[in-house]
Design a protein around this motif. Sequence first.
Motif, PDB file in Angstrom:
ATOM      1  N   ALA A 135       0.845  -1.194   0.000  1.00 54.19           N
ATOM      2  CA  ALA A 135       0.000   0.000   0.000  1.00 54.19           C
ATOM      3  C   ALA A 135       0.878   1.241   0.000  1.00 54.19           C
ATOM      4  N   THR A 136       0.320   2.310  -0.541  1.00 55.49           N
ATOM      5  CA  THR A 136       1.013   3.588  -0.560  1.00 55.49           C
ATOM      6  C   THR A 136      -0.007   4.713  -0.546  1.00 55.49           C
ATOM      7  N   THR A 137       0.473   5.897  -0.256  1.00 55.01           N
ATOM      8  CA  THR A 137      -0.350   7.103  -0.367  1.00 55.01           C
ATOM      9  C   THR A 137       0.231   7.952  -1.490  1.00 55.01           C
ATOM     10  N   THR A 138      -0.439   9.024  -1.805  1.00 53.31           N
ATOM     11  CA  THR A 138       0.072   9.936  -2.832  1.00 53.31           C
ATOM     12  C   THR A 138       0.456  11.283  -2.225  1.00 53.31           C
ATOM     13  N   ASP A 139       0.756  11.282  -0.922  1.00 55.54           N
ATOM     14  CA  ASP A 139       1.207  12.492  -0.225  1.00 55.54           C
ATOM     15  C   ASP A 139       0.299  13.688  -0.465  1.00 55.54           C
ATOM     16  N   GLY A 140      -1.003  13.444  -0.405  1.00 47.18           N
ATOM     17  CA  GLY A 140      -1.975  14.526  -0.519  1.00 47.18           C
ATOM     18  C   GLY A 140      -2.335  14.924  -1.935  1.00 47.18           C
ATOM     19  N   LEU A 141      -1.779  14.263  -2.931  1.00 50.55           N
ATOM     20  CA  LEU A 141      -2.041  14.627  -4.321  1.00 50.55           C
ATOM     21  C   LEU A 141      -3.191  13.816  -4.915  1.00 50.55           C
ATOM     22  N   GLY A 142      -3.967  14.446  -5.770  1.00 50.73           N
ATOM     23  CA  GLY A 142      -5.014  13.769  -6.529  1.00 50.73           C
ATOM     24  C   GLY A 142      -6.182  13.294  -5.694  1.00 50.73           C
ATOM     25  N   LEU A 143      -7.065  12.529  -6.332  1.00 47.09           N
ATOM     26  CA  LEU A 143      -8.285  12.083  -5.657  1.00 47.09           C
ATOM     27  C   LEU A 143      -7.994  11.167  -4.491  1.00 47.09           C
ATOM     28  N   THR A 144      -6.937  10.368  -4.583  1.00 52.41           N
ATOM     29  CA  THR A 144      -6.608   9.501  -3.453  1.00 52.41           C
ATOM     30  C   THR A 144      -6.005  10.312  -2.319  1.00 52.41           C
ATOM     31  N   GLY A 145      -5.189  11.282  -2.641  1.00 50.84           N
ATOM     32  CA  GLY A 145      -4.560  12.127  -1.624  1.00 50.84           C
ATOM     33  C   GLY A 145      -5.545  13.002  -0.878  1.00 50.84           C
ATOM     34  N   ARG A 146      -6.585  13.435  -1.589  1.00 53.11           N
ATOM     35  CA  ARG A 146      -7.625  14.264  -0.961  1.00 53.11           C
ATOM     36  C   ARG A 146      -8.659  13.414  -0.220  1.00 53.11           C
ATOM     37  N   GLY A 147      -8.538  12.082  -0.309  1.00 52.64           N
ATOM     38  CA  GLY A 147      -9.479  11.189   0.363  1.00 52.64           C
ATOM     39  C   GLY A 147     -10.799  11.033  -0.369  1.00 52.64           C
ATOM     40  N   GLU A 148     -10.845  11.436  -1.634  1.00 50.40           N
ATOM     41  CA  GLU A 148     -12.076  11.329  -2.424  1.00 50.40           C
ATOM     42  C   GLU A 148     -12.261   9.935  -3.005  1.00 50.40           C
ATOM     43  N   GLY A 149     -11.185   9.166  -3.099  1.00 46.38           N
ATOM     44  CA  GLY A 149     -11.272   7.843  -3.689  1.00 46.38           C
ATOM     45  C   GLY A 149     -10.073   7.004  -3.324  1.00 46.38           C
ATOM     46  N   ILE A 150     -10.111   5.758  -3.785  1.00 41.72           N
ATOM     47  CA  ILE A 150      -8.995   4.835  -3.604  1.00 41.72           C
ATOM     48  C   ILE A 150      -8.763   4.119  -4.919  1.00 41.72           C
ATOM     49  N   ALA A 151      -7.562   3.590  -5.071  1.00 44.25           N
ATOM     50  CA  ALA A 151      -7.191   2.924  -6.308  1.00 44.25           C
ATOM     51  C   ALA A 151      -6.312   1.726  -5.987  1.00 44.25           C
ATOM     52  N   ALA A 152      -6.124   0.879  -6.980  1.00 38.89           N
ATOM     53  CA  ALA A 152      -5.201  -0.248  -6.861  1.00 38.89           C
ATOM     54  C   ALA A 152      -4.672  -0.584  -8.243  1.00 38.89           C
ATOM     55  N   VAL A 153      -3.433  -1.071  -8.259  1.00 42.85           N
ATOM     56  CA  VAL A 153      -2.785  -1.532  -9.486  1.00 42.85           C
ATOM     57  C   VAL A 153      -2.239  -2.918  -9.205  1.00 42.85           C
ATOM     58  N   ALA A 154      -2.486  -3.858 -10.118  1.00 40.48           N
ATOM     59  CA  ALA A 154      -2.039  -5.241  -9.933  1.00 40.48           C
ATOM     60  C   ALA A 154      -1.316  -5.740 -11.164  1.00 40.48           C
ATOM     61  N   THR A 155      -0.400  -6.659 -10.941  1.00 39.79           N
ATOM     62  CA  THR A 155       0.298  -7.367 -12.001  1.00 39.79           C
ATOM     63  C   THR A 155       0.163  -8.853 -11.719  1.00 39.79           C
ATOM     64  N   ALA A 156      -0.196  -9.613 -12.747  1.00 38.65           N
ATOM     65  CA  ALA A 156      -0.365 -11.054 -12.586  1.00 38.65           C
ATOM     66  C   ALA A 156       0.537 -11.800 -13.555  1.00 38.65           C
ATOM     67  N   LEU A 157       1.127 -12.880 -13.066  1.00 36.65           N
ATOM     68  CA  LEU A 157       1.900 -13.787 -13.903  1.00 36.65           C
ATOM     69  C   LEU A 157       1.155 -15.117 -13.949  1.00 36.65           C
ATOM     70  N   ILE A 158       0.845 -15.565 -15.166  1.00 33.90           N
ATOM     71  CA  ILE A 158       0.162 -16.846 -15.332  1.00 33.90           C
ATOM     72  C   ILE A 158       1.003 -17.752 -16.239  1.00 33.90           C
ATOM     73  N   THR A 159       0.785 -19.066 -16.100  1.00 32.84           N
ATOM     74  CA  THR A 159       1.525 -20.051 -16.885  1.00 32.84           C
ATOM     75  C   THR A 159       0.567 -21.080 -17.465  1.00 32.84           C
ATOM     76  N   ARG A 160       0.997 -21.706 -18.553  1.00 39.77           N
ATOM     77  CA  ARG A 160       0.217 -22.813 -19.143  1.00 39.77           C
ATOM     78  C   ARG A 160       0.395 -24.053 -18.323  1.00 39.77           C
TER      79      ARG A 160
END
Length: 160
Positions: A135-160
Motif C-alpha cells: 500500500a502507498t499514499t500519494t502524499d496529498g495529491l489527486g483524488l486519493t490524496g484528498r481522500g475522495e477515492g482509492i485505487a489499486a494496481v495489480a500485475t499477474a503472472l500466469i503459466t500454461r
Amino acid sequence: MIISVDLRIGIGTDVHRLVEGRSMRIAGLDWPAETSGPEGHSDGDVVLHAVCDALLSAAGLGDLGSNFGTSEPEWAGAAGNALLAETLVRVRAAGWQVSNVAVQLIGNRPRMGSRRAEAEAALAEAHGISVSLSATTTDGLGLTGRGEGIAAVATALITR
C-alpha cells in the motif's frame, strides 16, 4: 504467425470514489471503523477488482467491465471475492494457472499495514493463489490524496 507462449503477464487497475455511509471492503476484508466506502456496481473492492483485471488481461479474456460490467445485473453488489472466484474459473478454463499476483492499494484509508498479512493469507486460503499486497499514499495529491477515492494496481503472472 502466432507464437505459443507459456508465460503471460497482465496489468489491472481499479479506482472508486469513496462515499459516506457505504461499507469499506478492501482486499476481501471488512473495515468496520471506516465511515466511507467505495461506490460501485459491486462492492467496490479496488484490490480484488485490480487483481481480476490483471488475471483477465494476462489470459486474453478482456477486463473486469467486459466480464462483470453493469450490463450484467447478476453481478450487482457482488463481493470482490465472488468476482475473483469466477475470474479464476474463467482463467483456468482457458488453460492457465496463476503463478503469482502483486497488487498495490493507493489511498489514505484504510491503513493496510497491520492487516496486510491477514489479507494475503485469506486470499491464499479462499482462492489458492499467491497474492503479495502493498500500500502507498500519494502524499496529498489527486483524488486519493484528498481522500475522495482509492485505487489499486495489480500485475499477474500466469503459466500454461
